[in-house]
Each structure stands twice: as structure tokens, then as C-alpha cells.
Design an enzyme around this catalytic site. Structure first.
Site, PDB file in Angstrom:
ATOM      1  N   ASP A 112       0.818  -1.221   0.000  1.00 50.03           N
ATOM      2  CA  ASP A 112       0.000   0.000   0.000  1.00 50.03           C
ATOM      3  C   ASP A 112       0.845   1.262   0.000  1.00 50.03           C
ATOM      4  O   ASP A 112       0.381   2.326   0.406  1.00 50.03           O
ATOM      5  CB  ASP A 112      -0.977  -0.002   1.181  1.00 50.03           C
ATOM      6  CG  ASP A 112      -2.152   0.952   0.986  1.00 50.03           C
ATOM      7  OD1 ASP A 112      -2.479   1.243  -0.185  1.00 50.03           O
ATOM      8  OD2 ASP A 112      -2.720   1.413   1.991  1.00 50.03           O
ATOM      9  N   ASP A 150      -3.973  -5.028  -5.044  1.00 46.75           N
ATOM     10  CA  ASP A 150      -3.338  -3.750  -5.418  1.00 46.75           C
ATOM     11  C   ASP A 150      -1.844  -3.839  -5.692  1.00 46.75           C
ATOM     12  O   ASP A 150      -1.243  -2.853  -6.118  1.00 46.75           O
ATOM     13  CB  ASP A 150      -3.572  -2.664  -4.358  1.00 46.75           C
ATOM     14  CG  ASP A 150      -5.029  -2.223  -4.274  1.00 46.75           C
ATOM     15  OD1 ASP A 150      -5.819  -2.622  -5.142  1.00 46.75           O
ATOM     16  OD2 ASP A 150      -5.352  -1.475  -3.333  1.00 46.75           O
ATOM     17  N   ASP A 297     -11.328   1.071   6.236  1.00 47.47           N
ATOM     18  CA  ASP A 297     -10.289   1.163   5.205  1.00 47.47           C
ATOM     19  C   ASP A 297      -9.048   1.886   5.717  1.00 47.47           C
ATOM     20  O   ASP A 297      -7.999   1.834   5.074  1.00 47.47           O
ATOM     21  CB  ASP A 297     -10.821   1.933   3.993  1.00 47.47           C
ATOM     22  CG  ASP A 297     -11.942   1.192   3.285  1.00 47.47           C
ATOM     23  OD1 ASP A 297     -11.813  -0.020   3.073  1.00 47.47           O
ATOM     24  OD2 ASP A 297     -12.951   1.838   2.953  1.00 47.47           O
TER      25      ASP A 297
END
Length: 324
Positions: A112, A150, A297
Site C-alpha cells: 500500500d 493492489d 479502510d
């Protein structure tokens, strides 16, 4: 994730793939090692130990609402703190229930890009060894594996050397899970508003999607099932008919149109389609709940609970906004 920055980072990865030895043709083989849709063979596993099931006990006044989430099958995420033994217990428990577990790997280094879900291993060798252990833990049991949400598309923090290292790690994970006899593997591909279909298809092909069942879309995001299906079918057509799954856990109302961070705990969202193999498009294997509805989140720069922490009020809103 800031999607404008993410798009820039993904373009950099695409350029690296096209310039380097990792380049691959857009079109790959029609089938990987898993030639049928495993989601049609058994029900999905409903674990008795989830954040939602614990919230049912902790907040009895909301038990009816939260039970809607707790009673629905969800994926289990395994990060760098998870041992192979914990994965083995999970897939063994699912097998005992005659159900299919969905395993998400989430331990890639520089995860991330240091944002709300930062973490992962610090060394590529550690990551490869961990993946090897997870593959051994699953063994010949039936499972679906979603590889590193991701990781392929969020690369803004990586220099060229770290980018190539990440691509190699993803190739390794694909290779390990592709060799398991009863596992359907889906390499994460972000969502419909991240990359163009040709760019995503090229990136997926370059890290080995031809060896596996396909790719995943909309993980932990809010774009509609119809939008993701249209995108998925286009990407699939560029990959010779690869299959895909869509995370429908929180996309019942689609994305928030005007929120500053419309991917980070946006208000007014709702549960989406329940997990099922009865989908509307030829190459969509299943709609799954990959993100756990009710888990934050991240702080979203406004004081929300940290990433993956249960948020009771948000969970209740998701259920009630869905009309369930």
C-alpha cells in the site's frame, strides 16, 4: 489510495514491462491449470470466527443487522504475521465443512505504498519463503486464492529496481499457487477506473496470468458489479478468455461521487450482491465478499478507525442501506 497517483505508478510499471525482459504479449492462453469454476462445486465457507461474528456478541443491540454480515461467506486475509499453520487450519476447517475457503495473500513488501494498509515483509526472500509455506499448507485441498490486492497496480512508492523485484515476487506467488492441484488462483487487477483494459491485460500477462484461472477486481472498493463486469469481460477478451471474480462486499450503492477519498470509508455505501457463482457474464466466476464489510479502510485523514479495525456504526449503515 489516491487513484490519480496510482494511475501514474501503474503506467511506470507498464513501461518497465514493455522495455524489459518481463514483456509479454497481451493475449495469453485461454485456460490455466484450473479448467472449471470451482465455485460451482461446493458452497463457500462461512467461518465462525470473523470480526462480524465477534461483533454480534459484543453488540447484542445490533445483532440482527450484524448477523447479516456474519452469516455470509467472506474471504480470509493472511498478512506477513500469519503463519502457514494458520492457513492450514483455515483450509482444513473449510474442508471439514465441505466448503470452499477464499484465501487472500497480503504480505508483499512496501504494501500500500506506506498508506493506511502499510506493512508486509521487508525482504523479498522472506516473502518468497512465506509464499512457499502457504502453498505447502494448502497442499491438495480445494481453495480459491486471491494474490496480493493492489500489488500489481499500486506502485507509486517503488523505484525501478523495487518494481522489478515486486513483479518477480508476484511471478513467484503465481507459480507456487498454480502448481496446487485444486486451487483456483486470481491475481488482483485493481478496478475499472485504474488502468485501461489493454494496460491491465499486458501487466497480468507479464506476471503469469496464463498459468492461473484469472484475476480479481474491485477488491475493497465500491464500483458497481455491472461496471466491473463490463471491464472484466474486456480484459478477459484480451487475455484469451481468462476468468475473474468481483468483490461485491460493499458496492450495493456504487461509489461515493463526491467524497474526497471515495475509496476510504465513504458514507452512504451498502452491501452488494451476496457471494454466488450465478453471475451475469460469461467469464465472471463469482461475486465474492473479499473485503470484510464493517472493517475500516483506514483513518482516512479524518480520525476513522485504523485499517482492518471493526467499525460498528459503519457496519450497521452498510446493512441498513442495503435494505437487508
Amino acid at each position: 489510495m489516491d487513484e490519480s497517483k496510482a494511475a501514474i505508478g501503474a503506467c511506470a510499471v507498464f513501461a518497465l514491462l514493455m522495455l524489459g525482459s518481463a514483456a509479454a504479449p497481451v493475449r495469453s492462453s485461454a485456460e490455466g491449470h484450473t479448467e472449471s469454476n470451482i465455485f460451482t462445486t461446493q458452497p463457500l465457507y462461512v467461518s465462525p470466527d470473523t470480526s462480524a461474528s465477534r461483533a454480534v456478541i459484543r453488540y447484542p443491540e445490533d445483532a440482527r443487522d450484524i448477523s447479516v454480515i456474519a452469516d455470509t461467506p467472506q474471504a480470509r486475509w493472511f498478512d506477513s504475521s500469519a503463519s502457514p499453520e494458520s492457513v492450514q487450519r483455515y483450509v482444513v476447517d473449510a474442508a471439514a465443512a465441505d466448503a470452499i475457503p477464499v484465501v487472500v495473500t497480503y504480505g508483499i513488501p512496501h504494501r500500500d505504498c506506506g498508506s493506511y494498509s502499510a506493512g508486509g515483509f521487508t525482504d523479498p526472500g522472506q516473502y518468497r519463503a512465506w509464499i512457499d509455506g502457504l502453498g505447502t499448507a494448502i497442499g491438495d485441498r480445494t481453495a480459491a486464492v486471491i494474490v496480493e490486492p493492489d500489488a500489481l497496480t499500486a506502485t507509486t512508492c517503488l523505484d525501478p529496481a523495487d518494481t522489478e523485484s515486486r513483479l518477480d515476487m508476484l511471478r513467484h506467488a503465481v507459480s507456487v499457487f498454480a502448481d496446487l492441484p485444486h486451487v483456483a488462483v486470481y491475481l488482483d487487477g485493481g478496478h475499472s477506473r485504474w488502468l485501461s483494459p489493454p494496460d491491465l491485460a499486458s501487466m497480468l500477462a507479464a506476471v503469469g496470468v496464463d498459468r492461473i484461472r484469472g484475476f480479481s477486481l474491485d477488491v475493497a472498493n465500491f464500483f458497481s458489479t455491472a461496471e466491473e463486469s463490463a471491464y472484466g469481460e474486456t480484459v478477459s477478451s484480451l487475455l484469451g478468455g481468462k476468468h475473474y471474480v468481483i468483490d461485491t462486499s460493499r458496492n450495493g450503492n456504487g461509489p461515493a461521487p463526491d467524497a474526497p477519498l471515495n475509496w476510504c470509508n465513504p458514507p452512504g455505501r451498502a452491501l452488494g450482491d451476496e457471494p454466488t457463482a450465478q453471475t451475469d457474464d460469461a467469464h465472471a466466476d463469482a461475486y465474492l465478499w473479499v473485503k470484510h464489510p464493517g472493517e475500516s479502510d483506514g483513518t482516512c485523514d479524518r480520525g476513522d478507525p485504523p485499517s482492518s479495525v471493526w467499525w460498528q456504526a459503519y457496519a450497521v449503515d452498510l446493512v441498513r442501506n442495503s435494505g437487508r
